[in-house]
Motif scaffolding. Sequence first.
Motif, PDB file in Angstrom:
ATOM      1  N   ASN A 275      -3.518  -2.163  11.822  1.00  0.00           N
ATOM      2  CA  ASN A 275      -4.215  -2.568  13.081  1.00  0.00           C
ATOM      3  C   ASN A 275      -4.405  -4.140  13.058  1.00  0.00           C
ATOM      4  N   GLU A 276      -3.377  -4.744  14.117  1.00  0.00           N
ATOM      5  CA  GLU A 276      -3.690  -6.295  13.646  1.00  0.00           C
ATOM      6  C   GLU A 276      -5.128  -7.066  14.387  1.00  0.00           C
ATOM      7  N   LYS A 277      -5.574  -6.444  15.241  1.00  0.00           N
ATOM      8  CA  LYS A 277      -6.908  -7.323  15.594  1.00  0.00           C
ATOM      9  C   LYS A 277      -8.278  -7.221  14.474  1.00  0.00           C
ATOM     10  N   MET A 278      -8.194  -6.004  13.677  1.00  0.00           N
ATOM     11  CA  MET A 278      -8.840  -5.023  12.428  1.00  0.00           C
ATOM     12  C   MET A 278      -8.719  -5.627  10.979  1.00  0.00           C
ATOM     13  N   PRO A 279      -7.968  -6.893  10.845  1.00  0.00           N
ATOM     14  CA  PRO A 279      -7.239  -6.511   9.256  1.00  0.00           C
ATOM     15  C   PRO A 279      -7.500  -5.785   8.268  1.00  0.00           C
ATOM     16  N   PHE A 280      -7.196  -4.815   7.047  1.00  0.00           N
ATOM     17  CA  PHE A 280      -7.906  -4.223   5.793  1.00  0.00           C
ATOM     18  C   PHE A 280      -7.771  -5.552   5.207  1.00  0.00           C
ATOM     19  N   ARG A 281      -9.083  -4.804   4.250  1.00  0.00           N
ATOM     20  CA  ARG A 281      -9.022  -6.144   3.012  1.00  0.00           C
ATOM     21  C   ARG A 281      -9.547  -4.936   1.465  1.00  0.00           C
ATOM     22  N   VAL A 282      -9.162  -4.706   0.735  1.00  0.00           N
ATOM     23  CA  VAL A 282      -9.418  -4.255  -0.464  1.00  0.00           C
ATOM     24  C   VAL A 282      -9.705  -5.745  -1.809  1.00  0.00           C
ATOM     25  N   LYS A 283     -10.745  -5.497  -1.984  1.00  0.00           N
ATOM     26  CA  LYS A 283     -11.290  -6.728  -3.293  1.00  0.00           C
ATOM     27  C   LYS A 283     -11.741  -5.237  -4.579  1.00  0.00           C
ATOM     28  N   ALA A 284     -10.487  -6.585  -5.286  1.00  0.00           N
ATOM     29  CA  ALA A 284     -10.636  -5.212  -6.321  1.00  0.00           C
ATOM     30  C   ALA A 284     -10.702  -6.448  -8.292  1.00  0.00           C
ATOM     31  N   GLY A 285     -12.187  -6.829  -8.920  1.00  0.00           N
ATOM     32  CA  GLY A 285     -12.423  -7.857  -9.744  1.00  0.00           C
ATOM     33  C   GLY A 285     -12.357  -8.993  -9.129  1.00  0.00           C
ATOM     34  N   ASN A 286     -11.436  -9.773  -9.815  1.00  0.00           N
ATOM     35  CA  ASN A 286     -11.174 -11.453  -8.931  1.00  0.00           C
ATOM     36  C   ASN A 286     -10.070 -11.367  -7.850  1.00  0.00           C
ATOM     37  N   THR A 287      -9.597 -10.174  -7.943  1.00  0.00           N
ATOM     38  CA  THR A 287      -8.295 -10.495  -6.574  1.00  0.00           C
ATOM     39  C   THR A 287      -8.983  -9.509  -5.358  1.00  0.00           C
ATOM     40  N   THR A 288      -8.588 -10.174  -4.378  1.00  0.00           N
ATOM     41  CA  THR A 288      -8.682  -9.711  -2.711  1.00  0.00           C
ATOM     42  C   THR A 288      -7.312  -9.552  -2.182  1.00  0.00           C
ATOM     43  N   ILE A 289      -6.912  -8.480  -2.052  1.00  0.00           N
ATOM     44  CA  ILE A 289      -4.967  -8.450  -0.794  1.00  0.00           C
ATOM     45  C   ILE A 289      -5.771  -8.320   0.478  1.00  0.00           C
ATOM     46  N   ASP A 290      -5.230  -8.847   0.965  1.00  0.00           N
ATOM     47  CA  ASP A 290      -5.252  -8.589   2.337  1.00  0.00           C
ATOM     48  C   ASP A 290      -3.622  -7.792   3.503  1.00  0.00           C
ATOM     49  N   VAL A 291      -4.185  -6.844   4.200  1.00  0.00           N
ATOM     50  CA  VAL A 291      -3.443  -5.807   4.699  1.00  0.00           C
ATOM     51  C   VAL A 291      -3.632  -6.132   6.142  1.00  0.00           C
ATOM     52  N   LEU A 292      -2.290  -5.594   6.488  1.00  0.00           N
ATOM     53  CA  LEU A 292      -1.671  -5.104   8.299  1.00  0.00           C
ATOM     54  C   LEU A 292      -1.919  -3.709   9.023  1.00  0.00           C
ATOM     55  N   GLY A 293      -1.128  -3.339   7.835  1.00  0.00           N
ATOM     56  CA  GLY A 293      -0.321  -2.339   7.979  1.00  0.00           C
ATOM     57  C   GLY A 293       0.730  -1.783   6.731  1.00  0.00           C
ATOM     58  N   THR A 294       0.416  -1.438   5.753  1.00  0.00           N
ATOM     59  CA  THR A 294       1.288  -0.764   4.959  1.00  0.00           C
ATOM     60  C   THR A 294       1.061   0.245   3.141  1.00  0.00           C
ATOM     61  N   HIS A 295       1.721   0.271   2.303  1.00  0.00           N
ATOM     62  CA  HIS A 295       1.603   1.404   1.512  1.00  0.00           C
ATOM     63  C   HIS A 295       1.823   0.100   0.450  1.00  0.00           C
ATOM     64  N   PHE A 296       0.609   0.394  -0.692  1.00  0.00           N
ATOM     65  CA  PHE A 296       0.873  -0.521  -1.893  1.00  0.00           C
ATOM     66  C   PHE A 296      -0.475   0.530  -2.967  1.00  0.00           C
ATOM     67  N   ASN A 297       0.176   0.265  -4.348  1.00  0.00           N
ATOM     68  CA  ASN A 297      -1.125   0.904  -5.826  1.00  0.00           C
ATOM     69  C   ASN A 297      -1.900  -0.517  -6.305  1.00  0.00           C
ATOM     70  N   ILE A 298      -2.736  -0.875  -5.911  1.00  0.00           N
ATOM     71  CA  ILE A 298      -3.750  -1.354  -7.119  1.00  0.00           C
ATOM     72  C   ILE A 298      -4.357  -0.692  -8.096  1.00  0.00           C
ATOM     73  N   ASN A 299      -3.846  -1.294  -8.984  1.00  0.00           N
ATOM     74  CA  ASN A 299      -4.767  -1.182 -10.981  1.00  0.00           C
ATOM     75  C   ASN A 299      -5.973  -2.093 -10.971  1.00  0.00           C
ATOM     76  N   ALA A 300      -6.466  -1.840 -11.695  1.00  0.00           N
ATOM     77  CA  ALA A 300      -7.640  -2.617 -11.315  1.00  0.00           C
ATOM     78  C   ALA A 300      -8.524  -2.728 -12.879  1.00  0.00           C
ATOM     79  N   TYR A 301      -8.278  -1.646 -13.672  1.00  0.00           N
ATOM     80  CA  TYR A 301      -8.541  -0.902 -15.083  1.00  0.00           C
ATOM     81  C   TYR A 301      -9.497  -2.187 -15.413  1.00  0.00           C
ATOM     82  N   LYS A 302     -10.598  -2.302 -16.231  1.00  0.00           N
ATOM     83  CA  LYS A 302     -10.935  -3.327 -16.783  1.00  0.00           C
ATOM     84  C   LYS A 302     -10.000  -3.526 -18.033  1.00  0.00           C
TER      85      LYS A 302
END
Length: 399
Positions: free
Chosen positions: A244-271
């Motif tokens: 959804n280009e009009k509403m980008p997807f954003r994931v926050k994990a610890g000190n990291t932010t990932i900006d997404v349009l449309g995609t497949h990805f994995n995030i490992n943020a175990y402390k």
Amino acid sequence: MSTSERLTYLLEQARLRRATSAEYRELLQLISSDEQGEIVRLLDTWHGAGTTESTASTEYDHAYWQQAVKEILDADNSARQPVMLPVKNRIYFLQRYWWAAACIILLTAGAYYLSKQTRQPAVAVASPVKDIAPGGNRAVLTLSDGSQITLDSAGNGILAQQGNTRITKLSNGQLAYSGSGNPEGKILYNTMSTPPGGQYQLILPDGTGVWLNAASSISYPTAFTGNERSVTVTGEAYFEVVKNEKMPFRVKAGNTTIDVLGTHFNINAYKDEASINTTLLEGAVRVNIAQQQQQLRPGQQARVMANGASIQVVDHADISEVMAWKAGFFSFNDADLPAVMRQLSRWYNVEVKYEGRIPQRVFTGEIGRNLTLSQVLKGLTKTRIKYRIENGNRIIIQP
């Protein structure tokens, strides 16, 4: 081709995970009949250890390896259910041949050390204790008012209403959101949390699919409004984001932010891991920390250390290893013992402690996550890892 040349070929194929099931069986047969210690000498060569003279005099316990292979083959037959899994672009029946992967773990970690150390008496393990079953689909949903729903025991159908949004447990066990949000305009937030030994699937209000690994959580609005879709994650999660280009997807994990349009990805943020790792399977994402950002291409992995000082990009990430948890198995590629035990700790909900110096071992191979803890630990004893279990859920690794 001589027996030695054939053995060299098969070990190399197994080490690179290119061996067919027939080649695994042939390798196992050669292991069982390895009277002269050819495997130990070949592994010595791979590790660059010793001279021809020292290698030729290497002690080899044929009976030990025969017993090791036998115990792996004699493991609970109920654990060998065939499951189709992608590995390095090849298809294997992993559970049917999990013993072959265990043999490779023994070969790459155990034989080398056994060839360099004085033989010790058989490892003495503490008195038998109740076995620990593998994890499963378990999670708790916390609603906007603080009330909680235990998802694994909840029935299928509508579980709750949040404003105009319905929360439904589907017949396949997934949790799904549908509706238009809160009529009063107030944003309501929910949190899904998996315990150690749990995993769960979620469909967000925009249709985005989320898979949560053990000891993880995701917080999100019950309806996406405004100019972005923002969620917060702890632990590990895999996303298949609806574009959804009009509403980008954003994931926050610890000190990291990932900006997404449309995609497949994995995030490992175990402390308890050294870095937050974002691995892109397809599409495009942008990883942000402080004043730095990095665009990823499919196959790349961004690593952000705990201090958040910089982003390190790995160009050719091992996708099969990263995504193993979602496919239902553990995958190790030259992993040290603490890295292995951290994964086991989360999936079997056990505490791991070390007495004295941590044994220096390297593990390579794949093992199904539907095995019991004792079946997995059996492989460790074959690499001369000594342990005991206390209070039913604490593993003590001994020198």
